[in-house]
Design an enzyme around this catalytic site. Structure first.
Site, PDB file in Angstrom:
ATOM      1  N   ASP A   1      13.003 -30.872  -8.986  1.00  0.00           N
ATOM      2  CA  ASP A   1      12.522 -32.238  -9.221  1.00  0.00           C
ATOM      3  C   ASP A   1      11.240 -32.435  -8.406  1.00  0.00           C
ATOM      4  O   ASP A   1      11.238 -32.215  -7.202  1.00  0.00           O
ATOM      5  CB  ASP A   1      13.624 -33.218  -8.776  1.00  0.00           C
ATOM      6  CG  ASP A   1      13.395 -34.638  -9.261  1.00  0.00           C
ATOM      7  OD1 ASP A   1      12.230 -35.058  -9.324  1.00  0.00           O
ATOM      8  OD2 ASP A   1      14.394 -35.330  -9.547  1.00  0.00           O
TER       9      ASP A   1
ATOM     10  N   ASP B   1       7.298 -38.800 -12.029  1.00  0.00           N
ATOM     11  CA  ASP B   1       8.523 -38.217 -11.492  1.00  0.00           C
ATOM     12  C   ASP B   1       9.159 -37.412 -12.622  1.00  0.00           C
ATOM     13  O   ASP B   1       9.395 -37.954 -13.708  1.00  0.00           O
ATOM     14  CB  ASP B   1       9.414 -39.383 -11.045  1.00  0.00           C
ATOM     15  CG  ASP B   1      10.694 -38.957 -10.374  1.00  0.00           C
ATOM     16  OD1 ASP B   1      10.939 -37.745 -10.227  1.00  0.00           O
ATOM     17  OD2 ASP B   1      11.470 -39.868  -9.995  1.00  0.00           O
TER      18      ASP B   1
ATOM     19  N   HIS C   1      14.525 -45.220 -13.152  1.00  0.00           N
ATOM     20  CA  HIS C   1      13.991 -46.305 -12.324  1.00  0.00           C
ATOM     21  C   HIS C   1      12.579 -46.671 -12.724  1.00  0.00           C
ATOM     22  O   HIS C   1      11.827 -45.842 -13.229  1.00  0.00           O
ATOM     23  CB  HIS C   1      14.012 -45.886 -10.852  1.00  0.00           C
ATOM     24  CG  HIS C   1      13.470 -44.501 -10.638  1.00  0.00           C
ATOM     25  ND1 HIS C   1      12.169 -44.263 -10.310  1.00  0.00           N
ATOM     26  CD2 HIS C   1      14.058 -43.276 -10.768  1.00  0.00           C
ATOM     27  CE1 HIS C   1      11.983 -42.947 -10.220  1.00  0.00           C
ATOM     28  NE2 HIS C   1      13.101 -42.320 -10.506  1.00  0.00           N
TER      29      HIS C   1
ATOM     30  N   HIS D   1      10.843 -46.153  -6.483  1.00  0.00           N
ATOM     31  CA  HIS D   1      12.008 -46.833  -7.061  1.00  0.00           C
ATOM     32  C   HIS D   1      11.731 -48.324  -6.943  1.00  0.00           C
ATOM     33  O   HIS D   1      12.058 -48.970  -5.965  1.00  0.00           O
ATOM     34  CB  HIS D   1      13.294 -46.431  -6.329  1.00  0.00           C
ATOM     35  CG  HIS D   1      13.715 -45.024  -6.638  1.00  0.00           C
ATOM     36  ND1 HIS D   1      14.993 -44.570  -6.481  1.00  0.00           N
ATOM     37  CD2 HIS D   1      13.040 -43.965  -7.129  1.00  0.00           C
ATOM     38  CE1 HIS D   1      15.073 -43.288  -6.844  1.00  0.00           C
ATOM     39  NE2 HIS D   1      13.885 -42.902  -7.234  1.00  0.00           N
TER      40      HIS D   1
ATOM     41  N   GLU E   1      16.236 -40.300 -16.288  1.00  0.00           N
ATOM     42  CA  GLU E   1      16.740 -39.035 -15.754  1.00  0.00           C
ATOM     43  C   GLU E   1      18.251 -38.871 -15.931  1.00  0.00           C
ATOM     44  O   GLU E   1      19.014 -39.157 -15.019  1.00  0.00           O
ATOM     45  CB  GLU E   1      16.335 -38.841 -14.298  1.00  0.00           C
ATOM     46  CG  GLU E   1      16.594 -39.989 -13.360  1.00  0.00           C
ATOM     47  CD  GLU E   1      16.071 -39.676 -11.943  1.00  0.00           C
ATOM     48  OE1 GLU E   1      16.322 -38.571 -11.436  1.00  0.00           O
ATOM     49  OE2 GLU E   1      15.406 -40.555 -11.365  1.00  0.00           O
TER      50      GLU E   1
ATOM     51  N   GLU F   1      14.336 -34.974 -16.631  1.00  0.00           N
ATOM     52  CA  GLU F   1      13.657 -36.223 -16.243  1.00  0.00           C
ATOM     53  C   GLU F   1      12.215 -36.235 -16.728  1.00  0.00           C
ATOM     54  O   GLU F   1      11.519 -35.224 -16.658  1.00  0.00           O
ATOM     55  CB  GLU F   1      13.665 -36.397 -14.712  1.00  0.00           C
ATOM     56  CG  GLU F   1      12.977 -37.691 -14.267  1.00  0.00           C
ATOM     57  CD  GLU F   1      13.077 -37.952 -12.763  1.00  0.00           C
ATOM     58  OE1 GLU F   1      13.308 -37.004 -12.002  1.00  0.00           O
ATOM     59  OE2 GLU F   1      12.915 -39.131 -12.375  1.00  0.00           O
TER      60      GLU F   1
HETATM   61 MN    MN Z   1      13.433 -40.164 -10.533  1.00  0.00          MN
HETATM   62 MN    MN Z   2      12.876 -37.046  -9.928  1.00  0.00          MN
END
Ligand code: MN
Ligand code: MN
Length: 296
Positions: free
Chosen positions: A86, A97, A157, A165, A189, A282
């Site tokens: 990630d 992200d 998010h 976030h 995600e 994600e």
């Molecule tokens: Mn994330």
């Molecule tokens: Mn992530």
């Protein structure tokens, strides 16, 4: 609504994130060391003109998220491991992200496919005016159809400048009430699990961030030094302990600053069931009137 110049930053970050996704997927085939993988990806993001929005997470098997190697890490991705890599790419605080799952032996291909299909099905319903519950419904339904369970207490998010976030969640199950607006930026995600579909915090912690609005008056000189460096380089974005490995007695300072409410810790998140496997997919997107601009 997104301002035009904000959109430009996102598109610039998007171009880098796509390159890094390709780079990362190739890298894990050749390099198994957690530390080497994390550092190579972080360095590559910088080389491409971005900044890591947070430390690269490499979480394997029942560890769902927030595992990042320490400075002396010797762990390797084993043949049968299911790894989630990630990473985040940031331009002027605008962050993308994204994550992929990797299992060298391929025995968890269905579990990985479940998370990836859940993401694709979720993306197919995204547009302005849609309730996030409809997205969670798609994710839950898809993962259950594969015979696995979604992780209910890990969520997508909203993202804002220097805020990973930003307050609104996209659940991985059928719940929630927020209505998507044009120009909203979200990470979606899905996590698919062979366990309970619930994660708890473990003891291991390598990721931290500055609490917003914290009182920065600190007594211990070493803590003050760490805090000054963090504030200068990372604003409110998460950082890895290993990024400050040159500071003596780092763990003491981290613990001291956490106790004072100045730092927030992100311990590894582990499936509640022992010996199980979790996959993740994600991406980050911008909500549009009739769909979404997918950034990775
Ligand atoms: Mn994330
Ligand atoms: Mn992530």
């Amino acid at each position: 609504m997104l301002e035009d110049h904000d959109l430009e930053h996102y598109l610039e970050a998007s171009a880098i994130a796509r390159k890094i996704m390709k780079f990362g997927r190739e890298l894990v085939k050749a390099e198994k060391g957690f530390l080497k993988i994390a550092e190579s990806i972080e360095n590559q993001i910088i080389k491409e003109g971005g900044k890591p929005a947070f430390p690269v997470n490499i979480s394997v098997n029942g560890n769902a998220a927030h595992d990042s190697p320490e400075a002396s890490d010797t762990r390797q991705i084993a043949e049968k491991d299911l790894a989630k890599v990630d990473f985040g790419v940031m331009i002027e605080g605008f962050a993308i992200d994204t994550a992929f799952s990797y299992n060298p032996s391929n025995e968890h291909a269905k579990l990985i496919e479940a998370a990836e299909m859940a993401l694709q099905n979720a993306l197919s319903v995204v547009k302005a005016g849609v309730n996030v519950k409809a997205i969670g419904t798609e994710i839950e339904r898809t993962i259950m159809e594969y015979g696995f369970v979604p992780v209910e207490n890990l969520c997508g998010h909203s993202l804002e400048q220097y805020n990973l976030h930003a307050g609104v969640e996209i659940p991985n199950v059928a719940r929630g009430g927020y209505i998507l607006k044009e120009g909203d930026v979200f990470a979606i995600e899905p996590f698919a699990s062979t366990g309970k579909g619930y994660v708890n915090e473990g003891d291991y912690c390598q990721i931290w961030s500055l609490e917003p609005h914290a009182n920065m008056a600190v007594r211990l000189p070493k803590s003050r030094e760490l805090l000054a460096r963090v504030a200068e380089e990372h604003l409110t974005m998460p950082f890895a302990a290993r990024w400050f490995k040159d500071i003596p007695m780092l763990r003491l300072s981290l613990a001291d600053l956490e106790k004072q409410g100045i730092l927030h810790s992100y311990p590894v998140l582990k499936e509640a069931k022992k010996d199980c496997f979790v996959s993740q997919a994600e991406t980050t997107l911008i909500v549009e009137k009739e769909g979404a601009k997918i950034l990775v």
